[in-house]
Design a protein around this motif. Structure first.
Motif, PDB file in Angstrom:
ATOM      1  N   ASP A  74     -22.724 -33.185  -8.139  1.00  0.00           N
ATOM      2  CA  ASP A  74     -23.213 -33.430  -6.493  1.00  0.00           C
ATOM      3  C   ASP A  74     -24.748 -33.832  -7.451  1.00  0.00           C
ATOM      4  O   ASP A  74     -25.173 -35.402  -6.982  1.00  0.00           O
ATOM      5  CB  ASP A  74     -24.060 -32.183  -6.130  1.00  0.00           C
ATOM      6  N   VAL A  75     -25.413 -34.034  -8.347  1.00  0.00           N
ATOM      7  CA  VAL A  75     -26.693 -34.996  -9.001  1.00  0.00           C
ATOM      8  C   VAL A  75     -26.039 -35.976  -9.290  1.00  0.00           C
ATOM      9  O   VAL A  75     -26.042 -36.984  -9.555  1.00  0.00           O
ATOM     10  CB  VAL A  75     -27.200 -34.446 -10.320  1.00  0.00           C
ATOM     11  N   ILE A  76     -25.067 -35.936 -10.599  1.00  0.00           N
ATOM     12  CA  ILE A  76     -24.410 -37.310 -10.969  1.00  0.00           C
ATOM     13  C   ILE A  76     -23.815 -38.213 -10.074  1.00  0.00           C
ATOM     14  O   ILE A  76     -24.518 -39.633  -9.724  1.00  0.00           O
ATOM     15  CB  ILE A  76     -23.160 -37.141 -11.421  1.00  0.00           C
ATOM     16  N   ASP A  99      -9.537 -20.768 -13.375  1.00  0.00           N
ATOM     17  CA  ASP A  99      -9.096 -21.777 -12.420  1.00  0.00           C
ATOM     18  C   ASP A  99     -10.044 -22.424 -12.237  1.00  0.00           C
ATOM     19  O   ASP A  99     -10.142 -24.031 -11.122  1.00  0.00           O
ATOM     20  CB  ASP A  99      -8.637 -20.851 -11.028  1.00  0.00           C
ATOM     21  N   GLU A 100     -11.359 -22.064 -12.208  1.00  0.00           N
ATOM     22  CA  GLU A 100     -12.738 -23.020 -11.303  1.00  0.00           C
ATOM     23  C   GLU A 100     -12.965 -24.223 -12.545  1.00  0.00           C
ATOM     24  O   GLU A 100     -13.234 -24.870 -12.609  1.00  0.00           O
ATOM     25  CB  GLU A 100     -14.246 -22.175 -11.575  1.00  0.00           C
ATOM     26  N   ALA A 101     -12.387 -23.957 -14.115  1.00  0.00           N
ATOM     27  CA  ALA A 101     -12.768 -25.486 -15.158  1.00  0.00           C
ATOM     28  C   ALA A 101     -11.627 -26.000 -14.875  1.00  0.00           C
ATOM     29  O   ALA A 101     -11.731 -27.752 -14.823  1.00  0.00           O
ATOM     30  CB  ALA A 101     -12.231 -24.607 -16.447  1.00  0.00           C
ATOM     31  N   ILE A 102     -10.787 -25.443 -15.072  1.00  0.00           N
ATOM     32  CA  ILE A 102      -9.428 -26.782 -14.390  1.00  0.00           C
ATOM     33  C   ILE A 102      -9.649 -27.783 -13.449  1.00  0.00           C
ATOM     34  O   ILE A 102      -9.263 -29.541 -14.116  1.00  0.00           O
ATOM     35  CB  ILE A 102      -8.264 -25.815 -14.352  1.00  0.00           C
ATOM     36  N   PRO A 103     -10.409 -27.547 -12.419  1.00  0.00           N
ATOM     37  CA  PRO A 103     -10.065 -28.992 -11.849  1.00  0.00           C
ATOM     38  C   PRO A 103     -11.323 -30.066 -12.510  1.00  0.00           C
ATOM     39  O   PRO A 103     -11.301 -31.746 -11.972  1.00  0.00           O
ATOM     40  CB  PRO A 103     -10.464 -28.398 -10.166  1.00  0.00           C
ATOM     41  N   GLY A 104     -11.977 -29.796 -13.655  1.00  0.00           N
ATOM     42  CA  GLY A 104     -13.026 -30.337 -14.210  1.00  0.00           C
ATOM     43  C   GLY A 104     -12.749 -31.144 -14.734  1.00  0.00           C
ATOM     44  O   GLY A 104     -12.849 -32.553 -15.509  1.00  0.00           O
ATOM     45  N   LEU A 105     -11.153 -31.214 -15.660  1.00  0.00           N
ATOM     46  CA  LEU A 105     -10.104 -31.920 -15.730  1.00  0.00           C
ATOM     47  C   LEU A 105      -9.832 -33.410 -15.257  1.00  0.00           C
ATOM     48  O   LEU A 105      -9.717 -34.338 -16.109  1.00  0.00           O
ATOM     49  CB  LEU A 105      -9.348 -31.514 -16.533  1.00  0.00           C
ATOM     50  N   THR A 106      -9.611 -33.277 -14.002  1.00  0.00           N
ATOM     51  CA  THR A 106      -9.460 -34.869 -13.231  1.00  0.00           C
ATOM     52  C   THR A 106     -10.344 -35.134 -12.508  1.00  0.00           C
ATOM     53  O   THR A 106     -10.584 -35.841 -11.888  1.00  0.00           O
ATOM     54  CB  THR A 106      -8.444 -34.048 -12.462  1.00  0.00           C
ATOM     55  N   THR A 107     -11.824 -34.752 -12.523  1.00  0.00           N
ATOM     56  CA  THR A 107     -13.366 -35.196 -11.680  1.00  0.00           C
ATOM     57  C   THR A 107     -12.740 -36.967 -12.922  1.00  0.00           C
ATOM     58  O   THR A 107     -12.600 -37.355 -13.875  1.00  0.00           O
ATOM     59  CB  THR A 107     -14.601 -34.031 -12.041  1.00  0.00           C
ATOM     60  N   LEU A 108     -13.735 -37.594 -11.993  1.00  0.00           N
ATOM     61  CA  LEU A 108     -13.831 -38.584 -11.840  1.00  0.00           C
ATOM     62  C   LEU A 108     -15.134 -38.712 -13.525  1.00  0.00           C
ATOM     63  O   LEU A 108     -15.717 -40.519 -13.897  1.00  0.00           O
ATOM     64  CB  LEU A 108     -14.085 -39.531 -10.625  1.00  0.00           C
ATOM     65  N   HIS A 109     -15.854 -37.735 -13.223  1.00  0.00           N
ATOM     66  CA  HIS A 109     -17.126 -37.843 -14.138  1.00  0.00           C
ATOM     67  C   HIS A 109     -16.541 -37.187 -15.882  1.00  0.00           C
ATOM     68  O   HIS A 109     -16.238 -36.668 -15.775  1.00  0.00           O
ATOM     69  CB  HIS A 109     -18.006 -37.198 -12.982  1.00  0.00           C
ATOM     70  N   ILE A 110     -17.181 -38.374 -16.506  1.00  0.00           N
ATOM     71  CA  ILE A 110     -15.842 -38.085 -17.824  1.00  0.00           C
ATOM     72  C   ILE A 110     -17.427 -36.782 -18.345  1.00  0.00           C
ATOM     73  O   ILE A 110     -16.910 -35.895 -18.818  1.00  0.00           O
ATOM     74  CB  ILE A 110     -17.437 -38.659 -18.750  1.00  0.00           C
ATOM     75  N   VAL A 111     -18.915 -36.726 -17.541  1.00  0.00           N
ATOM     76  CA  VAL A 111     -19.702 -35.493 -18.648  1.00  0.00           C
ATOM     77  C   VAL A 111     -19.122 -34.336 -18.015  1.00  0.00           C
ATOM     78  O   VAL A 111     -19.278 -33.106 -18.672  1.00  0.00           O
ATOM     79  CB  VAL A 111     -21.102 -35.774 -17.770  1.00  0.00           C
ATOM     80  N   ILE A 112     -18.423 -34.161 -17.251  1.00  0.00           N
ATOM     81  CA  ILE A 112     -17.955 -32.691 -16.755  1.00  0.00           C
ATOM     82  C   ILE A 112     -16.459 -33.079 -17.330  1.00  0.00           C
ATOM     83  O   ILE A 112     -15.914 -31.876 -17.201  1.00  0.00           O
ATOM     84  CB  ILE A 112     -17.722 -33.126 -15.154  1.00  0.00           C
ATOM     85  N   ARG A 113     -15.673 -33.914 -16.880  1.00  0.00           N
ATOM     86  CA  ARG A 113     -14.505 -33.597 -18.169  1.00  0.00           C
ATOM     87  C   ARG A 113     -14.554 -33.177 -19.418  1.00  0.00           C
ATOM     88  O   ARG A 113     -14.025 -32.714 -20.125  1.00  0.00           O
ATOM     89  CB  ARG A 113     -13.566 -35.128 -18.122  1.00  0.00           C
ATOM     90  N   ARG A 114     -15.358 -33.917 -19.958  1.00  0.00           N
ATOM     91  CA  ARG A 114     -15.868 -33.353 -21.395  1.00  0.00           C
ATOM     92  C   ARG A 114     -16.207 -31.853 -21.855  1.00  0.00           C
ATOM     93  O   ARG A 114     -15.783 -30.743 -22.060  1.00  0.00           O
ATOM     94  CB  ARG A 114     -16.911 -33.935 -21.841  1.00  0.00           C
ATOM     95  N   HIS A 115     -17.174 -31.504 -20.470  1.00  0.00           N
ATOM     96  CA  HIS A 115     -17.373 -29.655 -20.579  1.00  0.00           C
ATOM     97  C   HIS A 115     -16.265 -29.081 -20.630  1.00  0.00           C
ATOM     98  O   HIS A 115     -15.919 -27.632 -21.176  1.00  0.00           O
ATOM     99  CB  HIS A 115     -18.470 -29.754 -19.652  1.00  0.00           C
ATOM    100  N   ALA A 116     -15.172 -29.364 -19.213  1.00  0.00           N
ATOM    101  CA  ALA A 116     -13.879 -28.346 -18.533  1.00  0.00           C
ATOM    102  C   ALA A 116     -13.250 -28.731 -19.933  1.00  0.00           C
ATOM    103  O   ALA A 116     -12.387 -27.334 -20.650  1.00  0.00           O
ATOM    104  CB  ALA A 116     -13.650 -29.280 -18.018  1.00  0.00           C
ATOM    105  N   VAL A 117     -13.110 -29.724 -21.080  1.00  0.00           N
ATOM    106  CA  VAL A 117     -12.044 -29.859 -21.808  1.00  0.00           C
ATOM    107  C   VAL A 117     -12.577 -28.809 -22.880  1.00  0.00           C
ATOM    108  O   VAL A 117     -11.819 -27.740 -23.558  1.00  0.00           O
ATOM    109  CB  VAL A 117     -11.959 -31.354 -22.375  1.00  0.00           C
TER     110      VAL A 117
END
Length: 171
Positions: free
Chosen positions: A67-69, A98-116
């Motif tokens: 939301d902030v991004i 299961d909550e972290a996995i969707p972070g792998l496909t977000t458009l936001h690199i900040v979230i993808r990196r964290h999820a990875v």
């Protein structure tokens, strides 16, 4: 409210505490009156290793960060710096995978990196590794948005889950 009564490190501490308690909304309601670094610290707080010290940490939830991004894109560079690999991410539980996995496909690199990074932790065990390693590899191989030389991409591409001190453990 204590958030507006204090300044400097005290104000940052209050903002981070509110965010860790699930009340980032109180910080964001005053975003125009708070120093940039206070807002960035508060937004990043639930995703950092400080969360690991909580008696009962709130569940991982990327929605506030997303939301902030999306609402305040000017904060993205500072958030990327605050949440870059190696800065100390929170540990997730098996129940949060299961909550972290969707972070792998977000458009936001900040979230993808964290999820990875949080999904790649060895302490989550072999069953999680069997499930997430293909997803991690897929994320990296399809990620045209990642910067060249991205340390997370390099680690996952080698098939090695990121670890806080991998070099220190001799991996």
């Amino acid at each position: 409210m204590a958030l507006t009564w204090c300044e400097g490190p005290d104000q940052s501490w209050v903002a981070c505490a509110l965010a860790r308690l699930g009340r980032l909304d109180l910080v964001l309601d005053k975003i125009d009156r708070l120093p940039r670094e206070v807002v960035v610290s508060a937004v990043a707080a639930p995703y950092t290793s400080f969360r690991n010290q909580a008696v009962a940490a709130p569940r991982l939830d990327y929605r506030p960060l997303q939301d902030v991004i999306e609402r305040w894109p000017a904060y993205v560079p500072a958030l990327a710096e605050e949440l870059k690999p190696g800065r100390g991410y929170c540990d997730i539980t098996l129940d949060e995978v299961d909550e972290a996995i969707p972070g792998l496909t977000t458009l936001h690199i900040v979230i993808r990196r964290h999820a990875v990074c949080v999904l790649g932790e060895r302490r989550l065990g072999a069953a999680v590794a069997r499930r997430v390693l293909p997803l991690l590899g897929q994320t990296v191989s399809q990620d045209h948005r990642a910067e060249a030389g991205d340390p997370v991409a390099a680690v996952v591409a080698q098939g090695l889950p990121p670890a806080r001190e991998r070099g220190a453990r001799g991996a």
